[in-house]
Structures are given as C-alpha cells and as structure tokens.
Write an enzyme that holds these catalytic residues in place. Structure first.
Site, PDB file in Angstrom:
ATOM      1  N   ASP A 229     -13.184  15.377 -21.750  1.00  9.88           N
ATOM      2  CA  ASP A 229     -14.009  16.419 -22.380  1.00  9.88           C
ATOM      3  C   ASP A 229     -13.755  16.414 -23.878  1.00  9.88           C
ATOM      4  O   ASP A 229     -12.665  16.039 -24.329  1.00  9.88           O
ATOM      5  CB  ASP A 229     -13.612  17.814 -21.880  1.00  9.88           C
TER       6      ASP A 229
HETATM    7  N1  URA Z   1     -10.277  17.168 -16.286  1.00 12.33           N
HETATM    8  C1  URA Z   1     -10.860  18.023 -17.146  1.00 12.33           C
HETATM    9  O1  URA Z   1     -11.106  19.172 -16.803  1.00 12.33           O
HETATM   10  N2  URA Z   1     -11.169  17.582 -18.371  1.00 12.33           N
HETATM   11  C2  URA Z   1     -10.892  16.343 -18.807  1.00 12.33           C
HETATM   12  O2  URA Z   1     -11.187  15.991 -19.954  1.00 12.33           O
HETATM   13  C3  URA Z   1     -10.276  15.453 -17.907  1.00 12.33           C
HETATM   14  C4  URA Z   1      -9.988  15.898 -16.647  1.00 12.33           C
END
Ligand code: URA
Length: 253
Positions: A115
């Site tokens: 993310d």
């Molecule tokens: N899980 C998440 O919630 N975000 C990420 O970036 C990776 C795994």
C-alpha cells in the site's frame, strides 16, 4: 575430468519461445505466434518449432534481425518509503518504486504490491516468470510485517485470533504467525497476499494499523537497508528465491 580451458558453465540453452521472450521481443505466447509464422531463423534456417533448444550462440534472428540473447536477470530489494506507490506508473504524479531503483535500461517491475502508506521490503525484477510465481498463492511465500496498532494494548485473544484465522469479507484468513513486540506493536507473518490484508486482519481484531512495515519476504530481510535505499541481490540470494519458486508446487523456471 574437465579440461583446464573448458568454460566453467557451458552456455545455457532454453526453448526458442522462451529465448525470444527473455530477449524482450514478445511475450512467450506472442513469440510462439512469430515462430509459427516462419519469421524466426536459427543458424540461417527458418524454425517453426517453439520448443527448439537455443542459446546465445545459436544465431537466432527475427525477420532477419539478429538478437543479442537474453537480458541479464536482475533482482533488487528496495526499502520503500511511505508515500511512494508500488505501481509502474501513477496517474497522480506520485513517486513510484521504479524511480528509486537504477534500471540500467532494463524493464523492471515490482514483485507484488505494498500500500502507498506501507513502508519496507519490496522486490523489483525484470524476470516476469519469477515475479509471477513469488506472488502466486500456490507458492505460499511468507511475508513478515511490523505493525503499530491503535485500540489499546494488544491482547492475547487478538494475537490468537490473528494466528488461527480472521473472518474478512473475502473469506477467513489462513493460519498466520503473530507475536507481540510491545504493548502496541506486533509482528505478523502471512503466506497469502490479499489486498490490504494485514490492515484488515488487525482492524477485524480491534486494532487499526497506525503504521505498517514489511520486514521480510521469503528468505530475505531488510536488515539495515535505509528507507528509500535499494541494493541488487547477490547470486546466492537470487538462487534462494528461485528455489522457493521452483519448490514442490513449481517446476523449472
Ligand atoms: N497488508 C496490508 O494491509 N498492506 C500492505 O501494504 C501489505 C500487506
């Protein structure tokens, strides 16, 4: 016995379609179409069999133009800062992970996603097949995250729920490893890669994620790599990743 002047590694041969794909001519499927159309020659002769074994010295040409052979396969590890996107392009003009890694003319792309708000370990490579395998659920590559959590101090019940499986809207999560690092921080290792999975799992057990960092991907750890810095993986590290991707669920790359 090997003669003293013999090369340590004879040139590797691969199937013609794969050779063309690795040389960046086309995808494997499109390469097969090119071959079937009689546009590919090996050593001056048209070849229509995509399974013909060839190497860098075989004299492969497409439409009469010689190919240099496969691009070197490279793998980089980046410590992605928050705010950087892990897509190849961003329509909002934000910095992408590709801008933080020296591509040296090679077409790199990220192995999976983090993310925009997540920091930590992300791999980039020009080896599409390896990348696909490393993110495919079949290979169950473990990924470890450090999460700072809201919602009060983390309870034993919350940890137990994370370990045994959490009900999310896209189904229950597979067993995970979870340990408390401090009252408001945990380490979580999952083998799935669903969208925003860690954030959703933690929220579901009453602890919204305040900050998230990926610290390990399979056998690799960030280990002191500074935020925003990258390094090219060594051959031994690349081999360990390839071994994961060729494991019981795999087959040769
Ligand atoms: N899980 C998440 O919630 N975000 C990420 O970036 C990776 C795994």
């Amino acid at each position: 016995m090997v003669a003293a002047d013999a090369p340590a590694h004879p040139p590797a041969t691969v199937r013609l379609a794969k050779f063309l794909a690795h040389a960046g001519v086309a995808s494997r499927r499109s390469a097969e179409t090119l071959i079937a159309a009689g546009r590919v020659s090996v050593g001056g002769q048209i070849v229509t069999d995509p399974a013909r074994d060839v190497g860098p010295d075989s004299g492969v040409t497409v439409d009469g133009k010689a190919l240099a052979g496969p691009e070197p396969r490279v793998l980089y590890m980046l410590n992605k800062p928050p705010g950087v996107v892990s897509t190849v392009r961003d329509t909002h003009g934000r910095t992408t992970v590709l801008e933080l890694v020296p591509a040296d003319g090679l077409r790199l792309y990220p192995v999976g996603r983090l993310d925009v708000d997540t920091s930590g370990l992300i791999l980039l490579t020009n080896d599409g097949e390896l990348a696909n395998r490393l993110i495919h659920p079949r290979f169950q590559v473990p990924k470890t995250y450090r999460a700072k959590l809201g919602g009060g101090s983390v309870s034993r019940d919350a940890l137990e729920a994370l370990r045994s499986g959490v009900h999310l809207e896209d189904g229950i999560t597979a067993p995970a490893q979870a340990r408390r690092v401090s009252a408001h921080e945990i380490e979580l290792t999952i083998r799935e890669g669903r969208n925003r999975q860690v954030r959703r799992m933690c929220k579901a057990v009453g602890h919204p994620v305040l900050a998230l960092e990926r610290t390990r991907f399979g056998p690799l750890a960030l280990a002191g790599l500074e935020l925003g810095a990258c390094r090219r993986l060594g051959e031994a590290e690349a081999e360990r990743l390839r071994a994961l991707a060729c494991g019981p669920a795999g087959g040769a790359l």
